[in-house]
Design a protein around this motif. Structure first.
Motif, PDB file in Angstrom:
ATOM      1  N   MET A  87       0.858  -1.184   0.000  1.00 26.23           N
ATOM      2  CA  MET A  87       0.000   0.000   0.000  1.00 26.23           C
ATOM      3  C   MET A  87       0.886   1.224   0.000  1.00 26.23           C
ATOM      4  N   ALA A  88       0.673   2.113  -0.967  1.00 24.12           N
ATOM      5  CA  ALA A  88       1.482   3.318  -1.054  1.00 24.12           C
ATOM      6  C   ALA A  88       1.198   4.233   0.128  1.00 24.12           C
ATOM      7  N   GLY A  89       2.249   4.855   0.658  1.00 23.23           N
ATOM      8  CA  GLY A  89       2.078   5.774   1.770  1.00 23.23           C
ATOM      9  C   GLY A  89       1.956   7.203   1.281  1.00 23.23           C
ATOM     10  N   LEU A  90       1.569   8.094   2.182  1.00 21.49           N
ATOM     11  CA  LEU A  90       1.511   9.514   1.841  1.00 21.49           C
ATOM     12  C   LEU A  90       2.916  10.065   1.691  1.00 21.49           C
ATOM     13  N   ALA A  91       3.135  10.852   0.657  1.00 22.42           N
ATOM     14  CA  ALA A  91       4.448  11.440   0.415  1.00 22.42           C
ATOM     15  C   ALA A  91       4.322  12.955   0.361  1.00 22.42           C
ATOM     16  N   ARG A  92       5.358  13.640   0.823  1.00 22.43           N
ATOM     17  CA  ARG A  92       5.367  15.102   0.861  1.00 22.43           C
ATOM     18  C   ARG A  92       6.088  15.680  -0.355  1.00 22.43           C
ATOM     19  N   HIS A  93       5.703  16.907  -0.706  1.00 20.66           N
ATOM     20  CA  HIS A  93       6.493  17.690  -1.650  1.00 20.66           C
ATOM     21  C   HIS A  93       7.516  18.470  -0.834  1.00 20.66           C
ATOM     22  N   VAL A  94       8.714  18.618  -1.395  1.00 25.76           N
ATOM     23  CA  VAL A  94       9.741  19.407  -0.715  1.00 25.76           C
ATOM     24  C   VAL A  94      10.257  20.466  -1.675  1.00 25.76           C
ATOM     25  N   ASP A  95      10.920  21.458  -1.126  1.00 27.63           N
ATOM     26  CA  ASP A  95      11.580  22.471  -1.935  1.00 27.63           C
ATOM     27  C   ASP A  95      12.855  21.844  -2.493  1.00 27.63           C
ATOM     28  N   PRO A  96      12.937  21.605  -3.817  1.00 28.11           N
ATOM     29  CA  PRO A  96      14.116  20.936  -4.375  1.00 28.11           C
ATOM     30  C   PRO A  96      15.426  21.646  -4.045  1.00 28.11           C
ATOM     31  N   ASP A  97      15.413  22.970  -4.081  1.00 28.04           N
ATOM     32  CA  ASP A  97      16.655  23.700  -3.804  1.00 28.04           C
ATOM     33  C   ASP A  97      17.132  23.434  -2.378  1.00 28.04           C
ATOM     34  N   GLU A  98      16.207  23.464  -1.450  1.00 31.78           N
ATOM     35  CA  GLU A  98      16.564  23.217  -0.056  1.00 31.78           C
ATOM     36  C   GLU A  98      17.082  21.797   0.127  1.00 31.78           C
ATOM     37  N   LEU A  99      16.428  20.839  -0.537  1.00 32.27           N
ATOM     38  CA  LEU A  99      16.845  19.454  -0.402  1.00 32.27           C
ATOM     39  C   LEU A  99      18.205  19.216  -1.038  1.00 32.27           C
ATOM     40  N   ILE A 100      18.436  19.841  -2.199  1.00 29.96           N
ATOM     41  CA  ILE A 100      19.725  19.654  -2.876  1.00 29.96           C
ATOM     42  C   ILE A 100      20.869  20.170  -2.008  1.00 29.96           C
ATOM     43  N   LYS A 101      20.634  21.271  -1.295  1.00 30.66           N
ATOM     44  CA  LYS A 101      21.657  21.779  -0.365  1.00 30.66           C
ATOM     45  C   LYS A 101      21.977  20.724   0.690  1.00 30.66           C
ATOM     46  N   LYS A 102      20.941  20.076   1.190  1.00 30.42           N
ATOM     47  CA  LYS A 102      21.155  19.029   2.195  1.00 30.42           C
ATOM     48  C   LYS A 102      21.912  17.854   1.595  1.00 30.42           C
ATOM     49  N   LEU A 103      21.555  17.499   0.355  1.00 30.41           N
ATOM     50  CA  LEU A 103      22.219  16.371  -0.283  1.00 30.41           C
ATOM     51  C   LEU A 103      23.696  16.651  -0.516  1.00 30.41           C
ATOM     52  N   HIS A 104      24.036  17.921  -0.807  1.00 24.47           N
ATOM     53  CA  HIS A 104      25.433  18.265  -1.070  1.00 24.47           C
ATOM     54  C   HIS A 104      26.292  18.106   0.178  1.00 24.47           C
ATOM     55  N   ASP A 105      25.665  18.103   1.333  1.00 24.61           N
ATOM     56  CA  ASP A 105      26.424  17.900   2.568  1.00 24.61           C
ATOM     57  C   ASP A 105      26.736  16.434   2.819  1.00 24.61           C
ATOM     58  N   HIS A 106      26.099  15.569   2.033  1.00 25.45           N
ATOM     59  CA  HIS A 106      26.324  14.134   2.193  1.00 25.45           C
ATOM     60  C   HIS A 106      27.639  13.752   1.512  1.00 25.45           C
ATOM     61  N   PRO A 107      28.415  12.828   2.088  1.00 21.86           N
ATOM     62  CA  PRO A 107      29.721  12.455   1.505  1.00 21.86           C
ATOM     63  C   PRO A 107      29.653  12.084   0.032  1.00 21.86           C
ATOM     64  N   ALA A 108      28.549  11.470  -0.371  1.00 19.12           N
ATOM     65  CA  ALA A 108      28.460  11.029  -1.769  1.00 19.12           C
ATOM     66  C   ALA A 108      28.316  12.194  -2.742  1.00 19.12           C
ATOM     67  N   HIS A 109      28.085  13.409  -2.213  1.00 18.36           N
ATOM     68  CA  HIS A 109      27.811  14.553  -3.089  1.00 18.36           C
ATOM     69  C   HIS A 109      28.817  15.690  -2.908  1.00 18.36           C
ATOM     70  N   ARG A 110      29.923  15.462  -2.235  1.00 19.51           N
ATOM     71  CA  ARG A 110      30.818  16.568  -1.894  1.00 19.51           C
ATOM     72  C   ARG A 110      31.830  16.913  -2.976  1.00 19.51           C
ATOM     73  N   SER A 111      31.907  16.105  -4.025  1.00 23.26           N
ATOM     74  CA  SER A 111      32.922  16.385  -5.040  1.00 23.26           C
ATOM     75  C   SER A 111      32.616  17.665  -5.807  1.00 23.26           C
ATOM     76  N   GLY A 112      31.316  18.008  -5.883  1.00 21.66           N
ATOM     77  CA  GLY A 112      30.941  19.238  -6.584  1.00 21.66           C
ATOM     78  C   GLY A 112      31.041  19.128  -8.097  1.00 21.66           C
ATOM     79  N   HIS A 113      31.261  17.907  -8.619  1.00 19.51           N
ATOM     80  CA  HIS A 113      31.441  17.726 -10.068  1.00 19.51           C
ATOM     81  C   HIS A 113      30.089  17.416 -10.692  1.00 19.51           C
ATOM     82  N   HIS A 114      29.563  18.315 -11.495  1.00 20.88           N
ATOM     83  CA  HIS A 114      28.272  18.113 -12.148  1.00 20.88           C
ATOM     84  C   HIS A 114      28.434  18.450 -13.621  1.00 20.88           C
TER      85      HIS A 114
END
Length: 547
Positions: free
Chosen positions: A1-28
């Motif tokens: 059964m699918a659960g309820l999912a929220r919308h988030v501000d992509p910009d805010e989330l991407i900032k959080k993701l960049h703090d994760h070790p897998a995203h720190r290289s900054g190479h895009h």
């Protein structure tokens, strides 16, 4: 059964993701369109697929297919998802019919008359299978599953009750409906969504963890629109006593003149009881009982179709209030409709008809008898270890419902008729001797360690009133072969022995997978390890959605 999912501000989330070790290289780097293989694109090497905002430019079809396929490999294996009643196997001919008809919309009756003919045939076959009486004009519809079907059945009962009360000049503002605390969440959803008081009656070991007829007698009144009776509890597999409850309602009507109908939730059992030698354990459960007005079933459970189809049948069209039926003048012709959805896939209806015609009565009987036989074997094997005892009882001699330590296991029955009736579910827990000898071992650890072997076997408490008992539960589906069953028994024993040989260690805290960013930031649900933070505890019965 699918659960309820929220919308988030992509910009805010991407900032959080960049703090994760897998995203720190900054190479895009910019994506290269040309590539030799899906893995030679920059999406595979240095640029992520967009997750929370549609990308400006697309990506090559084969690259997206391969990358999404790889991500989906992180899911569990459907055949080892022993928590689910939903089928995970179909024959290739049935699959081919579904693929060939994926684009067909069940709501487009004029465009797809052959498909609609198959829909009508399925309704007729199920009505006949469930004992519709001579002179009655059964009516029904496909649904997207048993949840929609239950809502439709409940809504019809509510409207009939309202119409009768209005004719009598009586109040219509306080409808109630009865169900056991073992009810699947769809039944309670109906009551909450359609503003009916849900009288959720406690279950007990005495009532065999199902709706207690004595409590039904004490809780019905003139405002009761109906009783939900479950043919196959999702907790323990028990059939509820439809005929016994019907007799209680008959007596009540004789005393008071109040006519209370029954809706049978046969999500699993209505595709099992008609075929097995055990039937439903009593003389009657279906339209042979005049008080049973409607029955639902999940075609995607023991109807053996992939997820997305249920069925609702009323014994006669007079039990479906006309006010609820819509006449549609949509694409040329005129159709009558009573559903909560409109557009929906038609391929599952074709697949259902394929199974009914291909397997026939004897084919379904063989599959259901095999599933019950395998469930009995698993039950006997678990109890033979001395480490476990079964709360389900389909492996016990007919009329013998209680586990007794040291009692010789009955295995002489030739068919399901020699055993207690029920659906092929094995609900089990640690034995009292095991808990005394190994008090540090938590039962949920068995579930977690089996998950490491790719099995999904839930561990959760029984309904409120009996929630001190936690159970592990295995649904034995058609695809549970003898080889898989043998391996499962060996793996359960191996995991249990491992836990017995450990020192005090809290493996209950271990989880098979870490939470994804989506789960942490978008989902309104919780991981198992954080379930104590839920607004309602499991003891409140909110886990009735397990199916």
């Amino acid at each position: 059964m699918a659960g309820l999912a929220r919308h988030v501000d992509p910009d805010e989330l991407i900032k959080k993701l960049h703090d994760h070790p897998a995203h720190r290289s900054g190479h895009h780097a910019e994506r290269a369109v040309s590539h030799t293989t899906p893995y030679s694109t920059r999406y595979a090497a240095s640029t992520e697929l967009s997750k929370f905002r549609i990308p400006h430019d697309g990506a090559p079809a084969d690259a997206v297919h391969q990358l999404l396929k790889d991500e989906l490999d992180l899911d569990g294996r459907p055949n080892l998802n022993l928590a689910s009643f939903v089928g995970t196997y179909m024959e290739k001919e049935g699959e081919r019919l579904m693929i060939e008809n994926l684009s067909k919309n069940l709501s487009d009756a004029d465009e797809y008359p052959a498909m609609m003919n198959m829909h009508a045939r399925c309704v007729s076959i199920l009505a006949d299978l469930w004992g519709v009486q001579k002179g009655e004009k059964a009516i029904g519809s496909a649904t997207t599953g048993s949840s929609e079907a239950i809502h439709l059945g409940g809504l019809a009962m509510k409207r009939r009750w309202q119409e009768k009360r209005q004719k009598e000049g009586k109040d219509t503002t306080k409808p109630n409906i009865l169900m056991g605390a073992n009810a699947q969440v769809a039944l309670e959803k109906f009551a909450r969504y359609f503003e009916v008081e849900a009288r959720i009656l406690p279950v007990s070991a005495k009532s065999r963890y199902r709706l207690d007829p004595d409590l039904v007698k004490k809780n019905i009144d003139e405002n009761t629109i109906g009783v939900f009776v479950i043919l196959g509890s999702t907790y323990t597999g028990h059939y509820e006593p439809v005929e016994e409850i019907s007799k209680i309602l008959d007596d009540y009507e004789k005393e008071t003149g109040v006519d209370i109908p029954i809706h049978v939730d046969g999500a699993s059992g209505a595709f099992i009881a008609p075929f097995t030698y055990a039937q439903a354990g009593g003389p009657k459960w279906n339209f042979e009982l005049p008080r049973v007005k409607s029955i639902n079933v999940s075609g995607h459970k023991f109807g053996l179709v992939y997820a997305g189809v249920g069925w609702i049948i009323w014994r006669d069209e007079s039990y479906l209030p006309k006010h609820l039926v819509f006449e549609l003048h949509y694409l040329g012709g005129t159709e009558e409709s009573y559903t909560l959805n409109f557009s929906r896939p038609g391929a599952q209806i074709i697949a259902q008809y394929y199974n009914l015609i291909h397997l026939g009565f004897t084919g379904y009987r063989q599959i259901m008898e095999n599933a019950l036989a395998n469930a009995r074997l698993l039950s006997r094997a678990l109890e033979a270890t001395g480490w476990y005892q079964c709360v389900s009882d389909i492996h016990r001699k007919k009329g013998d419902y209680i586990f007794e330590k040291g009692k010789e296991v009955y295995n002489e029955g030739e068919t399901s008729a020699d055993y207690n009736s029920g659906i092929p579910v094995v609900a089990f827990c640690f034995s009292e001797d095991f808990k005394k000898d190994y008090p540090h071992v938590k039962q949920v650890s068995v579930s977690n360690l089996l998950r490491a072997k790719q099995y999904i076997i839930p561990n959760y408490p029984l309904p409120p009133n009996e929630d001190k008992t936690e159970i592990l539960r295995v649904v034995v589906r058609e695809s549970m072969s003898m080889d898989l069953l043998d391996r499962l028994i060996s793996d359960i024993c191996d995991v249990t022995e491992t836990l017995m040989q450990t020192d005090v260690v809290d493996l209950a805290a271990w989880q098979p997978a870490s939470a994804s960013f989506e789960k942490q930031h978008l989902s309104r649900g919780l991981e198992s390890r954080n379930r104590h933070e839920a607004k309602q505890p499991m003891s409140a019965g909110v886990h009735r959605s397990v199916c």
